[in-house]
Design a protein around this motif. Structure first.
Motif, PDB file in Angstrom:
ATOM      1  N   LEU C 170     -11.754  -7.204  18.098  1.00 21.81           N
ATOM      2  CA  LEU C 170     -12.831  -7.974  17.475  1.00 21.81           C
ATOM      3  C   LEU C 170     -13.743  -7.062  16.659  1.00 21.81           C
ATOM      4  CD1 LEU C 170     -13.898 -10.520  20.228  1.00 21.81           C
ATOM      5  CD2 LEU C 170     -12.950 -11.020  17.979  1.00 21.81           C
ATOM      6  N   ARG C 173     -12.278  -6.289  13.318  1.00 18.41           N
ATOM      7  CA  ARG C 173     -12.461  -7.406  12.392  1.00 18.41           C
ATOM      8  C   ARG C 173     -13.900  -7.491  11.921  1.00 18.41           C
ATOM      9  NH1 ARG C 173      -9.173 -12.846  12.313  1.00 18.41           N
ATOM     10  NH2 ARG C 173      -9.872 -12.670  10.153  1.00 18.41           N
ATOM     11  N   PHE C 174     -14.790  -7.306  12.885  1.00 23.15           N
ATOM     12  CA  PHE C 174     -16.209  -7.430  12.556  1.00 23.15           C
ATOM     13  C   PHE C 174     -16.631  -6.401  11.514  1.00 23.15           C
ATOM     14  CE2 PHE C 174     -20.498  -8.661  13.090  1.00 23.15           C
ATOM     15  CZ  PHE C 174     -21.258  -7.512  13.056  1.00 23.15           C
ATOM     16  N   ARG C 176     -15.006  -5.141   9.276  1.00 16.74           N
ATOM     17  CA  ARG C 176     -14.462  -5.420   7.950  1.00 16.74           C
ATOM     18  C   ARG C 176     -15.127  -6.633   7.305  1.00 16.74           C
ATOM     19  NH1 ARG C 176      -8.155  -5.440   8.556  1.00 16.74           N
ATOM     20  NH2 ARG C 176      -8.805  -7.618   8.489  1.00 16.74           N
ATOM     21  N   SER C 177     -15.963  -7.323   8.069  1.00 15.13           N
ATOM     22  CA  SER C 177     -16.603  -8.504   7.504  1.00 15.13           C
ATOM     23  C   SER C 177     -17.853  -8.081   6.737  1.00 15.13           C
ATOM     24  CB  SER C 177     -17.003  -9.467   8.618  1.00 15.13           C
ATOM     25  OG  SER C 177     -18.127  -8.939   9.321  1.00 15.13           O
ATOM     26  N   ALA C 178     -18.457  -9.055   6.045  1.00 15.46           N
ATOM     27  CA  ALA C 178     -19.661  -8.749   5.268  1.00 15.46           C
ATOM     28  C   ALA C 178     -20.759  -8.214   6.171  1.00 15.46           C
ATOM     29  CB  ALA C 178     -20.128  -9.997   4.524  1.00 15.46           C
ATOM     30  N   MET C 179     -20.945  -8.862   7.326  1.00 14.71           N
ATOM     31  CA  MET C 179     -22.000  -8.436   8.231  1.00 14.71           C
ATOM     32  C   MET C 179     -21.740  -7.032   8.754  1.00 14.71           C
ATOM     33  SD  MET C 179     -23.770 -10.610  11.273  1.00 14.71           S
ATOM     34  CE  MET C 179     -22.657 -11.970  11.162  1.00 14.71           C
ATOM     35  N   GLN C 181     -20.059  -4.611   7.342  1.00 15.43           N
ATOM     36  CA  GLN C 181     -20.288  -3.629   6.293  1.00 15.43           C
ATOM     37  C   GLN C 181     -21.772  -3.524   5.962  1.00 15.43           C
ATOM     38  OE1 GLN C 181     -17.953  -1.678   4.249  1.00 15.43           O
ATOM     39  NE2 GLN C 181     -16.863  -2.009   6.153  1.00 15.43           N
ATOM     40  N   ALA C 182     -22.495  -4.620   6.187  1.00 13.22           N
ATOM     41  CA  ALA C 182     -23.925  -4.605   5.873  1.00 13.22           C
ATOM     42  C   ALA C 182     -24.693  -3.684   6.806  1.00 13.22           C
ATOM     43  CB  ALA C 182     -24.492  -6.018   5.948  1.00 13.22           C
ATOM     44  N   SER C 184     -24.128  -0.548   7.619  1.00  9.21           N
ATOM     45  CA  SER C 184     -24.364   0.734   6.964  1.00  9.21           C
ATOM     46  C   SER C 184     -25.348   0.567   5.815  1.00  9.21           C
ATOM     47  CB  SER C 184     -23.036   1.314   6.469  1.00  9.21           C
ATOM     48  OG  SER C 184     -23.269   2.522   5.781  1.00  9.21           O
ATOM     49  N   ALA C 185     -25.284  -0.597   5.159  1.00  6.75           N
ATOM     50  CA  ALA C 185     -26.218  -0.858   4.065  1.00  6.75           C
ATOM     51  C   ALA C 185     -27.639  -0.917   4.605  1.00  6.75           C
ATOM     52  CB  ALA C 185     -25.858  -2.168   3.378  1.00  6.75           C
ATOM     53  N   THR C 203     -30.230 -10.324  10.279  1.00  3.27           N
ATOM     54  CA  THR C 203     -29.020  -9.538  10.571  1.00  3.27           C
ATOM     55  C   THR C 203     -29.240  -8.700  11.823  1.00  3.27           C
ATOM     56  OG1 THR C 203     -28.689  -9.396   8.191  1.00  3.27           O
ATOM     57  CG2 THR C 203     -27.305  -8.005   9.562  1.00  3.27           C
ATOM     58  N   VAL C 206     -28.999 -10.756  14.970  1.00  2.00           N
ATOM     59  CA  VAL C 206     -27.616 -11.055  15.332  1.00  2.00           C
ATOM     60  C   VAL C 206     -26.944  -9.833  15.957  1.00  2.00           C
ATOM     61  CG1 VAL C 206     -25.342 -11.621  14.402  1.00  2.00           C
ATOM     62  CG2 VAL C 206     -27.343 -12.862  13.608  1.00  2.00           C
TER      63      VAL C 206
END
Lengths: 301, 248, 325
Positions: C170, C173-174, C176-179, C181-182, C184-185, C203, C206
């Protein structure tokens, strides 16, 4: 609440606050100047306590005047500070100033763990009792309550001396002013040619000595054993953070606040006495994360 | 007469005695390119910060597409359709260029789905197209902190454009770009904006760029808009020539 | 190539050890459980934040398991675990709504404060929670079956292993998702995150809740393995341990937390046995060595991340003070 109970609460609060303040102020000072949260600070406290206990017990075996335990108390704080302070700053901290904050924190945490075991290896796991200084000063009666002079008068006196002394040092002496400048604006200080290395060494040694002094003074009030380092670091951290890391005078106030809150709880809601310090810290941080006296973070555009 | 897309009405802001905006009123119309010029430190970036929500004015209102957005956060304004690029490129420096653009696309489009890949094919294609438009696609796999300033500048704008905004506010889009490349870059940018019917406000120091690409120019001086008209009119204004262009 | 071989050899040795030495099961189960907790810590670390109080969620879930029979009315592990995870998730959400507004040292401190409040509460409420003695955990039924000790331990181990594998998948997968990757942003440029239309606060809430649930999952397994829960689970040194393991294992790879946890548990168990008063010394020294010489942790030794180029200080917009956005 009658006068006697109130006096008891007050005396408890003040003697407790005095000890916590001594440790918290060193922690705050170190953070303010060096931006390092020294988890091992609690270990210095403990080692100060153990060293004092050792000295006092040795003294008892010598048959010399028990009043010598007082200078020994001070001596153990100074020795611990002068030995461990530079050793840790020079040997370890110097290598991590450039690293991310979390790594710096973990380094001091690792040091804490190491020193916990060092305590066990040197002093074992037994408890040490060294209450000679406490006994020597006898008791005093305040509003119908009997309290030890050591706790009611000596501890607060030392705390006040340290507070006033630090204030004077930081505001009136040249080294102290340099420390203040480095706290307020490190970049500017370095641009002015201030030798950060020396400032850090001085600050850390001073802070360590204060922690050890707290431990030395605490030793006669209760038994010295394992675990006091962990307890004291988180408590002194609560005091320092509630005031705002780097706030010296503020730490005295939050120490009293937390001491008072805890004392009240001891007598009126005993299940909460250990909770109160952290409740106070949480409440303060939720509304003012920079601490009661800390400066709010400036926004740069 | 179309209604304005963005309206700043009587905006005031000061910092410790320095008045950065002193009753500024400015309209931006859909699909127009509006340049803001003026001396350094006059408050142009501050004005951008107010329009995009980073700063709250002491007084005044900001209205976007008929809605009062004065109280809205940057995030809310972005979701309403205002995007922004910065004087110093603001990117996610530990990640590669492609991921940066993908994040913008992902933010626009299904961010809260934790099981959906950020780099799904449709998004990747769109990102490549955008990067190609700015001619920086060859850097797609490079980590941002390894890229030169010029590329980062374009990436910053691309990031904003990936959001498919209605209004793009840019802070000195061509600063850091060499003189020979400026025209090329602006051509690409203006082309992309026109294709997507995006209105643009840009703070600019290069008067050639302004004259070539802006529909209107607002001259900012000491917290006020001195004049706001077509480049021809503004460039020939005696006061502007004396006080503003002379300093450029 | 050598690294992959080394990894495979270690895995094989572990498997052999499992069958040869009966006590290894418990150590490995605890390590797997802690690894799951540390995975949650890693989520927060990727977003640039450290929690010094996640022991609180481990404790919440562990106590939920201990009281599982009373509160849920069932002694079934497969029901108690989800229950404990949900409880720690709810607590995480509530606390997250507050702490997600803060960053860096303030975030760390608030977490610490909350966890110490919980710790002292647990310690002192003797009638409710058994005080510092703690509460023992009744051996639950698994899928309705009452298992005898040996089998129970094996099942617990394999369950922990399965849950770990599940979490790792999981997590892949997580991230690799937008969240994912966000994260590190958020760490590198939170203001820009707001400027692409993502709410940093939401964010973080969550992420925080997810990390609390992971801590809860690990906590429930710990409760079953040790058979006893105490307030110490919420003490600050435990929370520090999880961060310790995160750095020890390395945060550049999803297996880092598990490798760190295994090294930690092995050393803790065996140093404890041979040199009773030196396991902290040993672990502390190892952490120092890692931080000074191998910053990417143990995982970094097997899969070194690409070197970071030296860049001039990024001029960045600063993080707004208390973004409730």
């Amino acid at each position: 609440m009658d006068l006697q109970l109130f006096t008891l609460v007050l005396l408890d609060a003040v003697s407790y606050a005095a000890l916590v303040f001594l440790v918290a102020v060193g922690l705050s000072l170190i953070f303010g100047v060096m931006r390092v949260l020294n988890v091992a600070h609690g270990a210095f406290y403990a080692i100060g306590a153990y060293t004092t206990a050792t000295f006092v017990i040795w003294l008892e075996g010598q048959g010399a005047s028990p009043w010598l335990s007082f200078p020994l108390l001070l001596l153990s704080a100074v020795i611990v500070g002068l030995v461990l302070g530079p050793l840790v700053e020079f040997g370890l901290l110097r290598r991590i100033y450039e690293k991310e904050e979390i790594l710096q924190l973990l380094v001091t945490f690792a040091l804490f763990m190491i020193l916990e075991d060092v305590q066990k290896l040197v002093w074992g796991v037994r408890s040490y009792f060294a209450d000679t200084p406490l006994q020597l000063l006898g008791s005093v009666e305040v509003a119908g309550v009997f309290y030890t002079r050591y706790q009611a008068m000596l501890l607060p006196a030392v705390a006040i001396i340290v507070l006033v002394g630090l204030r004077f040092f930081l505001r009136r002496t040249l080294p102290g002013k340099i420390l203040t400048v480095v706290t307020e604006d490190r970049e500017m200080a370095m641009a002015l040619g201030i030798n950060a290395q020396r400032v850090f060494l001085l600050t850390f040694t001073l802070g360590t000595m204060l922690a050890a002094l707290g431990g030395a003074l605490a030793a006669p009030t209760s038994s010295v054993s394992t675990g006091i380092a962990g307890e004291m670091i988180v408590l002194s951290f609560a005091v320092a953070a509630s005031a705002g890391l780097g706030q010296i005078e503020g730490a005295a106030l939050t120490a009293l606040l937390i001491g008072f809150g805890r004392s009240l709880a001891v007598y009126m809601a005993p299940e909460l006495d250990a909770v109160v310090p952290y409740l106070i810290m949480t409440a303060i941080l939720l509304f003012r994360p920079q601490g009661m006296f800390g400066l709010p973070q400036a926004r740069r555009v | 007469m179309t209604s304005p897309l963005l309206q700043a009405i009587d905006v005031h802001i000061h910092f410790d005695g320095l008045i950065a905006a002193d009753g500024v009123t400015l309209d931006v119309f859909p699909e127009e390119f509006l340049a803001i010029v003026g001396p350094n430190g006059a408050g142009k970036t501050t004005f951008l910060n107010i329009c995009t929500g980073y700063l709250k004015p002491d007084k005044g209102t900001v209205i976007f597409a008929g809605n009062d957005i004065s109280r809205k956060t940057p995030r809310e304004r972005t979701q309403l359709g205002i995007a922004r690029s910065f004087q110093h490129p603001q990117l996610f420096i530990e990640q590669d260029l492609m991921t940066n653009i993908l994040l913008s696309i992902g933010a626009r489009d299904g961010f809260w789905n934790p099981l959906r890949r950020l780099d799904r094919p449709a998004a990747v294609d769109e990102a490549h197209a955008l990067l190609n438009l700015f001619q920086i696609d060859q850097h797609a796999d490079a980590i941002i902190h390894n890229l030169p300033e010029g590329v980062r500048k374009l990436a910053d704008i691309a990031l904003a454009l990936a959001l498919k905004p209605r209004l793009l506010m840019m802070d000195e889009p061509t600063s850091g770009v060499s003189a020979t490349e400026k025209t090329q870059v602006m051509d690409i940018l203006i082309n992309a904006l026109q294709e997507q019917s995006v209105a643009a406000v840009f703070i600019e120091h290069d008067m050639d760029v302004v004259t070539r690409y802006a529909h209107r120019v607002a001259v900012w001086n000491q917290g006020k808009i001195q004049i706001c008209d077509t480049p021809d009119v503004v460039m020939n204004d005696a006061d502007v020539r004396a006080n503003v262009i002379g300093m450029e | 190539m050598i690294r992959k071989i080394a990894l495979a050899v270690i895995a094989i040795l572990l498997c052999i050890g499992l069958f040869v030495f009966p006590w290894m099961k418990a150590v490995l189960t605890v390590a797997l459980a802690k690894g799951i907790v540390v995975l949650g810590i890693m989520l927060l670390l990727r977003a640039g934040q450290v929690s010094l109080g996640h022991g609180m969620f481990v404790a919440v879930s562990a106590y939920a398991v201990a009281f599982g029979n009373e509160w849920l009315g069932t002694n079934e592990m497969l029901l108690q675990i989800p229950f404990a995870v949900v409880v720690s998730g709810v607590v995480g959400l509530v606390i997250g709504l507050f702490v997600a507004r803060y960053r860096y040292i303030f975030f760390a401190m608030l977490n610490l404060a909350f966890s110490m409040v919980f710790f002292s509460f647990l310690q002192k409420s003797y009638r409710l929670t058994g005080g510092s003695d703690g509460v023992s955990v009744q051996t639950p039924t698994i899928a309705g079956l009452s298992l005898e000790a040996g089998t129970y331990n094996w099942v617990l181990f394999f369950l922990a292993l399965a849950l770990c594998v599940g979490c790792v998948l999981l997590a892949f997968r997580f991230f690799r998702s937008a969240m994912g990757q966000a994260l590190s942003a958020l760490k590198t440029n939170e203001v820009r995150v707001a400027y692409i239309g993502i709410s940093p606060w939401r964010t973080m809430v969550v992420i925080y809740t997810l990390s609390a649930m992971l801590a809860g999952l690990g906590g429930s397994l710990l409760a079953y393995t040790t058979g006893h829960v105490t307030p110490e689970l919420s003490y600050w040194t435990r929370s520090g341990e999880y961060v310790f393991i995160a750095i020890l294992g390395g945060t550049t790879g999803i297996l880092g937390p598990f490798m760190g946890a295994m090294v930690f548990e092995f050393i803790r168990t065996y140093a404890s046995a041979w040199l009773t008063n030196a396991w902290q010394l040993t672990l502390g020294t190892i952490l120092l060595v890692i931080i000074l010489f191998a910053q990417s942790g143990i995982w970094g030794l097997f899969a070194p991340p690409p070197p970071k180029a030296k860049t001039p200080e990024e001029k960045r917009y600063d993080v707004p003070a208390a973004a409730g956005d």
